[in-house]
Design a protein around this motif. Structure first.
Motif, mmCIF file in Angstrom:
data_model
loop_
_atom_site.group_PDB
_atom_site.id
_atom_site.type_symbol
_atom_site.label_atom_id
_atom_site.label_comp_id
_atom_site.label_asym_id
_atom_site.label_seq_id
_atom_site.Cartn_x
_atom_site.Cartn_y
_atom_site.Cartn_z
ATOM 1 N N ALA A 20 0.749 -1.256 0.076
ATOM 2 C CA ALA A 20 0.011 -0.091 -0.160
ATOM 3 C C ALA A 20 0.871 1.279 0.087
ATOM 4 C CB ALA A 20 -0.953 -0.241 1.179
ATOM 5 N N LYS A 21 1.873 1.284 0.910
ATOM 6 C CA LYS A 21 2.774 2.325 0.584
ATOM 7 C C LYS A 21 3.537 2.764 -0.567
ATOM 8 C CE LYS A 21 4.298 2.203 5.597
ATOM 9 N NZ LYS A 21 5.343 1.792 6.642
ATOM 10 N N GLU A 22 3.525 1.625 -1.480
ATOM 11 C CA GLU A 22 4.126 1.928 -2.778
ATOM 12 C C GLU A 22 3.032 2.550 -3.764
ATOM 13 O OE1 GLU A 22 5.658 -1.950 -4.085
ATOM 14 O OE2 GLU A 22 7.239 -2.174 -2.589
ATOM 15 N N ILE A 23 1.995 2.000 -3.779
ATOM 16 C CA ILE A 23 0.820 2.497 -4.773
ATOM 17 C C ILE A 23 0.250 3.587 -4.290
ATOM 18 C CG2 ILE A 23 -1.022 1.381 -3.632
ATOM 19 C CD1 ILE A 23 -2.213 0.775 -6.510
ATOM 20 N N THR A 24 0.213 3.967 -2.947
ATOM 21 C CA THR A 24 -0.440 5.095 -2.619
ATOM 22 C C THR A 24 0.712 6.495 -3.116
ATOM 23 O OG1 THR A 24 0.357 4.789 -0.266
ATOM 24 C CG2 THR A 24 -1.696 4.253 -0.818
ATOM 25 N N ARG A 25 1.894 5.981 -3.327
ATOM 26 C CA ARG A 25 2.848 7.078 -3.508
ATOM 27 C C ARG A 25 2.541 7.620 -5.034
ATOM 28 N NH1 ARG A 25 5.261 10.077 0.466
ATOM 29 N NH2 ARG A 25 5.886 8.637 2.333
ATOM 30 N N LYS A 26 1.669 6.891 -5.666
ATOM 31 C CA LYS A 26 1.534 7.190 -7.137
ATOM 32 C C LYS A 26 0.107 7.217 -7.395
ATOM 33 C CE LYS A 26 5.297 3.812 -8.850
ATOM 34 N NZ LYS A 26 5.943 2.997 -9.688
ATOM 35 N N LYS A 27 -0.920 6.754 -6.552
ATOM 36 C CA LYS A 27 -2.306 6.953 -6.990
ATOM 37 C C LYS A 27 -3.129 6.735 -5.789
ATOM 38 C CE LYS A 27 -1.501 3.905 -10.281
ATOM 39 N NZ LYS A 27 -1.663 3.116 -11.564
ATOM 40 N N PRO A 28 -4.228 7.370 -5.618
ATOM 41 C CA PRO A 28 -5.106 7.320 -4.198
ATOM 42 C C PRO A 28 -5.587 5.771 -4.207
ATOM 43 C CG PRO A 28 -6.094 8.632 -5.671
ATOM 44 C CD PRO A 28 -4.720 8.519 -6.365
ATOM 45 N N VAL A 29 -5.519 5.321 -2.984
ATOM 46 C CA VAL A 29 -6.350 4.187 -2.779
ATOM 47 C C VAL A 29 -7.656 4.490 -1.427
ATOM 48 C CG1 VAL A 29 -6.268 1.838 -1.601
ATOM 49 C CG2 VAL A 29 -4.332 2.828 -3.079
ATOM 50 N N CYS A 43 0.034 3.674 5.921
ATOM 51 C CA CYS A 43 0.580 3.413 4.618
ATOM 52 C C CYS A 43 -0.306 4.219 3.580
ATOM 53 C CB CYS A 43 0.356 1.913 4.229
ATOM 54 S SG CYS A 43 -1.263 1.105 4.767
ATOM 55 N N GLY A 44 -0.939 5.571 3.924
ATOM 56 C CA GLY A 44 -1.352 6.453 3.184
ATOM 57 C C GLY A 44 -2.794 5.901 2.395
ATOM 58 N N VAL A 45 -3.452 4.900 3.019
ATOM 59 C CA VAL A 45 -4.720 4.732 2.299
ATOM 60 C C VAL A 45 -5.923 5.556 3.051
ATOM 61 C CG1 VAL A 45 -6.530 2.823 2.052
ATOM 62 C CG2 VAL A 45 -4.290 2.122 1.998
ATOM 63 N N ILE A 46 -6.735 6.229 1.888
ATOM 64 C CA ILE A 46 -7.813 6.938 2.731
ATOM 65 C C ILE A 46 -8.950 6.387 2.986
ATOM 66 C CG2 ILE A 46 -9.359 8.691 2.014
ATOM 67 C CD1 ILE A 46 -7.168 9.809 0.190
ATOM 68 N N ALA A 80 -5.740 15.294 1.750
ATOM 69 C CA ALA A 80 -4.879 13.942 2.464
ATOM 70 C C ALA A 80 -3.923 13.413 1.449
ATOM 71 C CB ALA A 80 -5.996 13.232 3.025
ATOM 72 N N GLN A 81 -4.126 13.292 0.366
ATOM 73 C CA GLN A 81 -3.514 12.749 -0.558
ATOM 74 C C GLN A 81 -2.194 13.616 -0.858
ATOM 75 O OE1 GLN A 81 -3.502 9.613 -1.426
ATOM 76 N NE2 GLN A 81 -2.212 9.394 -3.268
ATOM 77 N N ARG A 82 -2.311 14.731 -1.030
ATOM 78 C CA ARG A 82 -1.304 15.920 -1.067
ATOM 79 C C ARG A 82 -0.342 15.717 0.076
ATOM 80 N NH1 ARG A 82 1.904 17.077 -3.971
ATOM 81 N NH2 ARG A 82 0.416 17.782 -5.513
ATOM 82 N N LYS A 83 -0.937 15.693 1.527
ATOM 83 C CA LYS A 83 -0.065 15.653 2.476
ATOM 84 C C LYS A 83 0.803 14.183 2.504
ATOM 85 C CE LYS A 83 -3.060 16.002 5.720
ATOM 86 N NZ LYS A 83 -3.544 16.358 7.238
ATOM 87 N N TRP A 84 0.178 13.212 1.937
ATOM 88 C CA TRP A 84 0.914 11.889 1.963
ATOM 89 C C TRP A 84 1.814 11.880 0.931
ATOM 90 C CZ3 TRP A 84 1.812 7.671 4.641
ATOM 91 C CH2 TRP A 84 2.351 6.419 3.729
ATOM 92 N N LEU A 85 1.523 12.578 -0.183
ATOM 93 C CA LEU A 85 2.704 12.556 -1.524
ATOM 94 C C LEU A 85 3.879 13.501 -0.877
ATOM 95 C CD1 LEU A 85 0.546 12.847 -4.579
ATOM 96 C CD2 LEU A 85 1.461 11.042 -3.705
ATOM 97 N N ASP A 86 3.669 14.379 0.203
ATOM 98 C CA ASP A 86 4.715 15.341 0.441
ATOM 99 C C ASP A 86 5.141 14.745 1.839
ATOM 100 O OD1 ASP A 86 3.943 17.120 -1.392
ATOM 101 O OD2 ASP A 86 2.890 18.325 -0.213
ATOM 102 N N ARG A 87 4.763 13.876 2.513
ATOM 103 C CA ARG A 87 5.339 13.330 3.641
ATOM 104 C C ARG A 87 6.499 12.408 3.464
ATOM 105 N NH1 ARG A 87 4.689 8.243 6.714
ATOM 106 N NH2 ARG A 87 4.000 8.623 8.793
ATOM 107 N N PRO A 88 7.634 12.688 4.067
ATOM 108 C CA PRO A 88 8.686 12.051 4.123
ATOM 109 C C PRO A 88 8.506 10.410 4.575
ATOM 110 C CG PRO A 88 9.072 13.973 5.402
ATOM 111 C CD PRO A 88 7.842 13.767 5.031
ATOM 112 N N GLU A 89 9.337 9.469 4.100
ATOM 113 C CA GLU A 89 9.053 8.095 4.317
ATOM 114 C C GLU A 89 9.254 7.861 5.926
ATOM 115 O OE1 GLU A 89 10.686 5.354 1.653
ATOM 116 O OE2 GLU A 89 10.015 6.464 -0.231
#
Length: 721
Positions: free
Chosen positions: A230-239, A275-278, A450-459
């Motif tokens: 999930a951490k991999e895909i949510t960096r590319k597209k929302p879940v 893991c960035g899932v909404i 929320a997706q923007r915050k996740w994309l900008d969030r350091p790992e």
């Protein structure tokens, strides 16, 4: 992207095993949908009793098909599934979809049969969807496959969807069509014996036709694998996920503060956050959010501009936006000056921009363009109430035309109109989402942000600290050798200190004389606490005495403590007392660890002391936690305002508090058999701002701990006594 699912999701040839000409049968429904949706490849119906099905030549067995078969859709009785799978293997078919039911969903016998089926599939090198599922869909050009028995044929689009529930999956396909929300792929995983939600997240990560993923799940079988993928895909597209099952059953059996507050749903919620899932709470909310992701770009920030033709809805939208953690944009003077040049004198150019009821269509055009051009605006909400004979369809078309010209900033429409408008708008192609109420739109906007915050969030990083692991191991081993899974307060604090967690000065005493000697060394005022292998919660028997300012007072309190224990028949339960420095500080936090049978260790942080279980101002994350996870935990609780310092109080040393959490994480990583752990309170010193552990409680899983430490001792050549 792994190609091993291509035989299922991108087949060129499909065999329908159990195909039928009889209407109302699953075999007939799947055949009919493949034909009606114009599957781009070849279809081979398999039925030993038919020569022709739906106009196609039928075969007695899949082995009789003259061509190579990519995918077998199996819709036969449960008892026939195994031999059919054997035949599929003989035919070298690598993808199967088992529609057939009667497996683990029916009980232990079915579960055993499902395990046998899975073993065959794995031995044959196949991949399987199901059993007990609705089927699969891929709307891509060149595929056009609807191998399901859902009611409605899907619209093509950019949204992939997977569901554990076949019935809910069918309903969602119907709703998505009504809302004009196109589907790229759909997989009903059913019992998910082989292909799971995690498998599909990995597959859809690189799928060019999929821009967002919707997920309905009742359980997360492998939390660690789910988190990784999930951490991999949510960096590319929302879940966007519905996680059903909110029961906290089992949490009431826990004895610690952390354990009593934790539950299966809290664990799932924490995992999804990490893991960035909404997460959404209903099918309606899922579609509200999905429409926004399908039609909007991800905003650069959280500043929202509102334009409306009525003041009331603008105020309601403002409230909703602020409640969802967004901000009302401060428009530039240039923007406001421009709007004054054409809007009516009664209009308001302050955000929310109220163009008033008489605003014509060109005011919508000019105002929307002005807000798009404003550098202080990240997203725009357009609100329209049907007034002054303007058709909401005309307003929506104007808004969509502007969006076509300026696609970069997200625009969301709120049409407070009759349902007839939505029936009409859902029949045409749109490029912005439309909602009936401002609150719904604000929630959808918050998920975009929320997706923007996740994309900008350091790992985040997993720091490693220098600790005295051997000392902690010796303390735990001693308790185990005495037959105890519960460490005493003194032992718990000693373990915490071994891991570098700041504790107050303390000493152990077995009688009043020893207690006064140690108190004199530490310096008054002091706190005196009982330590016992038989008593967990000290406060319930008056086992914590604070504010002892002299030797005389200490002796009196010690005597009174013995009397209280005697009254309760617990005089033999006293192992001794801990005499501690009295840390002055009104701010009390709690740190803790609980163990969930599925998700493992849960880290907790929040408001502590006597309020921990009443106010429940706490945050959870699944361990291991990164430095970023901990920062989010600490800042997410309402009590964070207290840590920042209020009414002249010194601010807490936030970095040191966060380090305490990370050291706890390392402790339970090193000793995975720790069942529960509490630091309550973690008192914030009025003098230094440090978080100081003034009490501790650790419980281990006895058998697991014994086994782990014995194994560790054998490997190091030292066996604990």
């Amino acid at each position: 992207m792994s190609r091993e699912l291509d035989s299922i999701m991108r087949p060129q040839t499909i065999a329908i095993i159990g195909a039928s000409s009889r209407p109302g049968t699953i075999g007939n429904e799947i055949m009919s949908r493949l034909i009606e949706y114009k599957f781009a490849g070849m279809i081979y119906p398999i039925n030993p009793k038919s020569d022709k099905i739906c106009g196609f030549t039928a075969y007695k067995s899949v082995l009789d098909v003259p061509e190579k078969v990519d995918l077998a859709v199996i819709a036969v009785g449960r008892d026939h599934v195994m031999p059919v799978v054997d035949q599929c293997n003989e035919k070298n078919i690598k993808g199967i979809v088992v529609i057939s039911a009667g497996f683990k969903e029916t009980g232990s016998e079915g579960a055993e049969l499902e395990q046998q089926l899975l073993k065959k599939v794995q031995e044959y090198g196949m991949r399987m969807v199901g059993p007990n599922c609705l089927g699969v869909i891929n709307t891509a050009d060149g595929i056009k496959m609807d191998a399901s028995f859902a009611d409605a044929l899907p619209l093509a689009g950019n949204t992939a969807f997977t569901s554990q529930s076949g019935a809910l999956g069918a309903a969602i396909l119907n709703i998505s069509k009504d809302l004009n929300l196109g589907v790229s792929q759909f997989v009903s995983i059913g019992n998910a014996a082989d292909i799971t939600a995690e498998t599909l997240l990995d597959y859809w990560k690189e799928d060019d036709n999929t821009e967002q993923v919707l997920l309905y799940t009742e359980s997360i079988a492998d939390p660690q694998e789910f988190s990784r993928l999930a951490k991999e895909i949510t960096r590319k597209k929302p879940v966007v996920a519905i996680k059903a099952g909110r029961s906290a059953a089992g949490a009431s059996a826990a004895s610690s503060h952390t354990g009593s507050l934790a539950g299966a749903d809290l664990a799932a919620d924490a995992l999804l956050k990490q893991c960035g899932v909404i997460r959404v709470n209903s099918v309606k909310e899922m579609f509200d959010v999905a429409q926004s992701f399908a039609n909007c770009t991800i905003p650069e920030g959280k500043r929202v501009a509102i334009m409306t033709n009525a003041g009331g809805p603008g105020i309601m939208a403002t409230d909703a936006i602020c409640e969802h953690g967004l901000e009302i944009a401060q428009l530039t003077e240039e923007t406001k000056e421009y709007m004054r040049s054409y809007l009516a004198e009664a209009a308001s150019v302050k955000n929310p921009v109220d163009m008033i009821a008489s605003a014509p269509l060109d005011h919508y055009q000019k105002t929307l363009k002005a807000l798009i051009d404003d550098k202080n605006v990240d997203a725009i909400m357009v609100i329209y109430l049907p007034l002054m004979n303007l058709d909401p369809m005309d307003v929506s078309k104007v808004v969509m035309e502007i969006k076509e010209q300026y696609p970069k900033k997200p625009i969301i429409g709120v049409m407070m109109a009759k349902n007839d408008f939505f029936n009409r708008i859902n029949k045409i192609e749109t490029n912005i989402p439309f909602y009936q109420y401002p609150e719904t739109a604000a929630n959808a906007m918050s998920k975009l942000y929320a997706q923007r915050k996740w994309l900008d969030r350091p790992e985040g990083k997993l720091p490693s600290f220098n600790v005295d692991k051997n000392k902690a191991k010796e303390i735990i081993s001693k308790a185990l050798n005495e037959g105890r899974s519960q460490l005493t307060t003194l032992e718990s604090i000693d373990v915490l200190e071994a891991y570098g967690i700041r504790s107050c000065k303390y000493a152990f005493a077995t009688n009043a004389d020893e207690a006064t000697t140690e108190a004199n060394k530490i310096g008054y005022p002091v706190v005196m606490k009982i330590t016992s292998t038989k008593i967990s919660h000290k406060t319930e028997i008056g086992g914590v005495i604070v504010g002892i300012n002299s030797e005389e007072q200490l002796r009196n309190e010690y005597s009174a403590l013995l009397d209280r224990l005697k009254e309760k028949g617990l005089e033999d339960a006293l192992d001794g007392v801990i005499v501690q420095e009295m840390v002055k500080g009104e701010r009390e936090m709690v740190c803790g660890v609980a163990t969930d049978p599925q998700y493992g260790h849960l880290m907790m942080f929040g408001l502590g002391g006597i309020f921990v279980e009443t106010l429940k101002d706490v945050a959870f994350r699944v361990n291991p936690v990164t430095d970023i996870d901990v920062k989010e935990m600490v800042r997410s609780v309402k009590a964070y305002k207290l840590l920042e310092g209020a009414r002249g109080e010194i601010a807490a040393k936030i970095d040191q508090v966060e380090e305490t959490m990370l050291r706890l994480s390392q402790l339970v990583n090193d000793f995975s058999f720790i069942k529960e752990l509490d630091i309550n309170p973690l008192k914030i010193s009025d003098k230094t701002g440090e978080g100081i552990a003034v009490d501790g409680r650790i419980e281990v899983e006895f058998d697991k701990a014994k086994q782990a430490l014995e194994k560790s001792s054998v490997s190091t050549g030292s066996i604990p006594k």
